[in-house]
Write a protein that holds these residues in place. Structure first.
Motif, PDB file in Angstrom:
ATOM      1  N   UNK A  30      -5.746  -1.012 -14.749  1.00 34.68           N
ATOM      2  CA  UNK A  30      -5.085  -1.601 -13.587  1.00 34.68           C
ATOM      3  C   UNK A  30      -6.142  -1.684 -12.488  1.00 34.68           C
ATOM      4  N   UNK A  31      -5.826  -2.424 -11.449  1.00 37.12           N
ATOM      5  CA  UNK A  31      -6.799  -2.534 -10.365  1.00 37.12           C
ATOM      6  C   UNK A  31      -7.064  -1.170  -9.726  1.00 37.12           C
ATOM      7  N   UNK A  32      -6.028  -0.490  -9.306  1.00 38.76           N
ATOM      8  CA  UNK A  32      -6.193   0.851  -8.731  1.00 38.76           C
ATOM      9  C   UNK A  32      -4.923   1.642  -8.992  1.00 38.76           C
ATOM     10  N   UNK A  33      -5.077   2.802  -9.639  1.00 42.71           N
ATOM     11  CA  UNK A  33      -3.912   3.611  -9.977  1.00 42.71           C
ATOM     12  C   UNK A  33      -3.321   4.228  -8.711  1.00 42.71           C
ATOM     13  N   UNK A  34      -2.099   4.726  -8.829  1.00 38.17           N
ATOM     14  CA  UNK A  34      -1.453   5.358  -7.673  1.00 38.17           C
ATOM     15  C   UNK A  34      -2.275   6.549  -7.206  1.00 38.17           C
ATOM     16  N   UNK A  35      -2.358   6.707  -5.881  1.00 40.60           N
ATOM     17  CA  UNK A  35      -3.207   7.743  -5.307  1.00 40.60           C
ATOM     18  C   UNK A  35      -2.821   7.944  -3.848  1.00 40.60           C
ATOM     19  N   UNK A  36      -3.419   8.952  -3.240  1.00 42.58           N
ATOM     20  CA  UNK A  36      -3.316   9.208  -1.808  1.00 42.58           C
ATOM     21  C   UNK A  36      -4.724   9.238  -1.230  1.00 42.58           C
ATOM     22  N   UNK A  37      -4.860   8.804   0.015  1.00 42.16           N
ATOM     23  CA  UNK A  37      -6.155   8.871   0.681  1.00 42.16           C
ATOM     24  C   UNK A  37      -6.365  10.267   1.267  1.00 42.16           C
ATOM     25  N   UNK A  38      -7.636  10.668   1.429  1.00 41.60           N
ATOM     26  CA  UNK A  38      -7.921  12.023   1.891  1.00 41.60           C
ATOM     27  C   UNK A  38      -8.542  12.013   3.280  1.00 41.60           C
ATOM     28  N   UNK A  39      -8.042  11.134   4.160  1.00 47.71           N
ATOM     29  CA  UNK A  39      -8.523  11.040   5.528  1.00 47.71           C
ATOM     30  C   UNK A  39      -7.359  11.270   6.494  1.00 47.71           C
ATOM     31  N   UNK A  40      -7.577  10.974   7.782  1.00 48.24           N
ATOM     32  CA  UNK A  40      -6.487  11.016   8.763  1.00 48.24           C
ATOM     33  C   UNK A  40      -5.540   9.837   8.528  1.00 48.24           C
ATOM     34  N   UNK A  41      -6.061   8.645   8.751  1.00 50.59           N
ATOM     35  CA  UNK A  41      -5.318   7.415   8.496  1.00 50.59           C
ATOM     36  C   UNK A  41      -6.289   6.396   7.913  1.00 50.59           C
ATOM     37  N   UNK A  42      -5.725   5.399   7.268  1.00 49.41           N
ATOM     38  CA  UNK A  42      -6.511   4.293   6.724  1.00 49.41           C
ATOM     39  C   UNK A  42      -5.944   2.996   7.266  1.00 49.41           C
ATOM     40  N   UNK A  43      -6.828   2.110   7.711  1.00 49.74           N
ATOM     41  CA  UNK A  43      -6.416   0.790   8.182  1.00 49.74           C
ATOM     42  C   UNK A  43      -6.668  -0.232   7.083  1.00 49.74           C
ATOM     43  N   UNK A  44      -5.648  -1.037   6.779  1.00 49.64           N
ATOM     44  CA  UNK A  44      -5.737  -2.059   5.740  1.00 49.64           C
ATOM     45  C   UNK A  44      -5.347  -3.409   6.341  1.00 49.64           C
ATOM     46  N   UNK A  45      -6.315  -4.189   6.808  1.00 57.81           N
ATOM     47  CA  UNK A  45      -5.975  -5.554   7.224  1.00 57.81           C
ATOM     48  C   UNK A  45      -5.559  -6.382   6.018  1.00 57.81           C
ATOM     49  N   UNK A  46      -5.146  -7.604   6.272  1.00 52.38           N
ATOM     50  CA  UNK A  46      -4.724  -8.471   5.166  1.00 52.38           C
ATOM     51  C   UNK A  46      -5.865  -8.640   4.154  1.00 52.38           C
ATOM     52  N   UNK A  47      -5.502  -8.673   2.874  1.00 56.06           N
ATOM     53  CA  UNK A  47      -6.449  -8.938   1.800  1.00 56.06           C
ATOM     54  C   UNK A  47      -6.393 -10.425   1.443  1.00 56.06           C
ATOM     55  N   UNK A  48      -7.198 -10.817   0.448  1.00 57.80           N
ATOM     56  CA  UNK A  48      -7.232 -12.228   0.067  1.00 57.80           C
ATOM     57  C   UNK A  48      -6.162 -12.604  -0.948  1.00 57.80           C
ATOM     58  N   UNK A  49      -5.461 -11.606  -1.494  1.00 59.37           N
ATOM     59  CA  UNK A  49      -4.397 -11.882  -2.460  1.00 59.37           C
ATOM     60  C   UNK A  49      -3.433 -10.705  -2.463  1.00 59.37           C
ATOM     61  N   UNK A  50      -2.272 -10.903  -3.052  1.00 56.33           N
ATOM     62  CA  UNK A  50      -1.274  -9.840  -3.145  1.00 56.33           C
ATOM     63  C   UNK A  50      -1.730  -8.764  -4.129  1.00 56.33           C
ATOM     64  N   UNK A  51      -1.044  -7.618  -4.087  1.00 53.02           N
ATOM     65  CA  UNK A  51      -1.352  -6.563  -5.034  1.00 53.02           C
ATOM     66  C   UNK A  51      -1.043  -5.163  -4.537  1.00 53.02           C
ATOM     67  N   UNK A  52      -0.932  -4.969  -3.201  1.00 55.06           N
ATOM     68  CA  UNK A  52      -0.672  -3.637  -2.657  1.00 55.06           C
ATOM     69  C   UNK A  52       0.786  -3.258  -2.866  1.00 55.06           C
ATOM     70  N   UNK A  53       1.008  -2.104  -3.501  1.00 57.59           N
ATOM     71  CA  UNK A  53       2.340  -1.527  -3.667  1.00 57.59           C
ATOM     72  C   UNK A  53       2.364  -0.171  -2.981  1.00 57.59           C
TER      73      UNK A  53
END
Length: 314
Positions: free
Chosen positions: A182-205
């Protein structure tokens, strides 16, 4: 539907805390769309280069926190099949004599900008990093107030912190070496917060109340997600968001995304905040330095350089 947090407003603290419990929320992005588009164009050119050319942009000793990483390196914490993605990381350098760089050299690698391959990419990515970092500080000021802390509570732990940007190229799934990637398996980030601007295609769950919910970032917004550090600091009030990146059945083509991980300085001790005790769950985390949490997580996802070193010959 993700909750939206408005910057620069007073009141609504309960709404902010509810968004932190969800783990994901929307904020109107202050980074210009034109800068984001320019960065995507330059990064797209880089990822289209031959594999052996991109391989010269790897930075040994950085644990993948600077420069290029090829596909099938990073995996989930549970040791699943490696993700089907390529990575490029960059941040802001610290002076050689800075004590943080002397104590934690792997956390503060020099940025590796491939301007010899893609002219102008270094200046654009450097500006994008600075703009996104200012945006994240504004978000954290709003969060601090909602948690009963001083607005600048997070600023000291982020001053000279190893905040890092990541560009991820998810190649078309039809090119993956096997069906179980898969593109990226389920996970959690290990920071304070993460910023995710729009990507070039769908896929974020995102996983909300036990249900996987597809998220497409609206124009002019960024999705923010809670990381492990903020969860520990709030004693579990904020919940490190579980998310993944997957191609929908029949989805063709690749996907390019840019995110920024908001890491505190490695010497920060992650002791729980004491504000709003009625909202906070019972204490469940021991005190841990930000560096300890980082190293443990990097080990679990196979990102430490020592894990990939060739075995010594007898």
């Amino acid at each position: 539907m993700l909750k939206e947090i408005a910057l620069g407003t007073s009141g609504g603290d309960q709404h902010v805390r509810a968004a932190l419990r969800d783990g994901f929320f929307l904020v109107r992005n202050t980074v210009p769309d034109t800068l984001l588009d320019e960065a995507y164009g330059l990064l797209g050119t880089f990822f289209e280069l031959p594999a052996d050319v991109k391989a010269d942009c790897r930075v040994p000793g950085s644990n993948g926190q600077s420069g290029y990483l090829p596909p099938l390196v990073e995996q989930g914490e549970k040791g699943r099949t490696p993700d089907w993605k390529e990575l490029f990381h960059w941040g802001a350098p610290l002076p050689d004599a800075h004590p943080l760089r002397e104590r934690y050299p792997a956390r503060y690698p020099q940025p590796c900008f491939p301007d010899h391959l893609v002219p102008g990419i270094g200046a654009t990515l450097g500006e994008l990093h600075a703009r996104m970092a200012r945006f994240q500080l504004d978000v954290l000021r709003r969060i601090a107030g909602a948690l009963g802390a001083a607005p600048g509570y997070f600023e000291e732990m982020l001053e000279d912190g190893p905040v890092v940007n990541r560009a991820t190229w998810y190649p078309p799934m039809e090119q993956a070496p096997s069906d179980d990637h898969v593109w990226m398996v389920e996970h959690q980030d290990f920071d304070l917060i993460t910023a995710l601007p729009r990507a070039t295609a769908a896929g974020l769950d995102v996983l909300i109340d036990g249900t996987w919910t597809p998220v497409e970032v609206p124009e002019g917004y960024a999705v923010l997600n809670v990381g492990m550090v903020l969860e520990r600091l709030t004693g579990g009030l904020a919940r490190a968001a579980v998310h993944r990146v997957v191609a929908a059945p029949g989805q063709s083509g690749g996907r390019l995304s840019i995110v920024q991980f908001c890491h505190p300085t490695p010497w920060t001790v992650l002791s729980a905040l004491r504000g709003h005790p009625g909202d906070r769950e019972p204490e469940r985390y021991p005190a841990l330095t930000a560096q300890d949490l980082f190293q443990r997580t990097m080990y679990r996802i196979n990102r430490l350089d020592s894990q990939r070193a060739p075995a010594a010959r007898p």
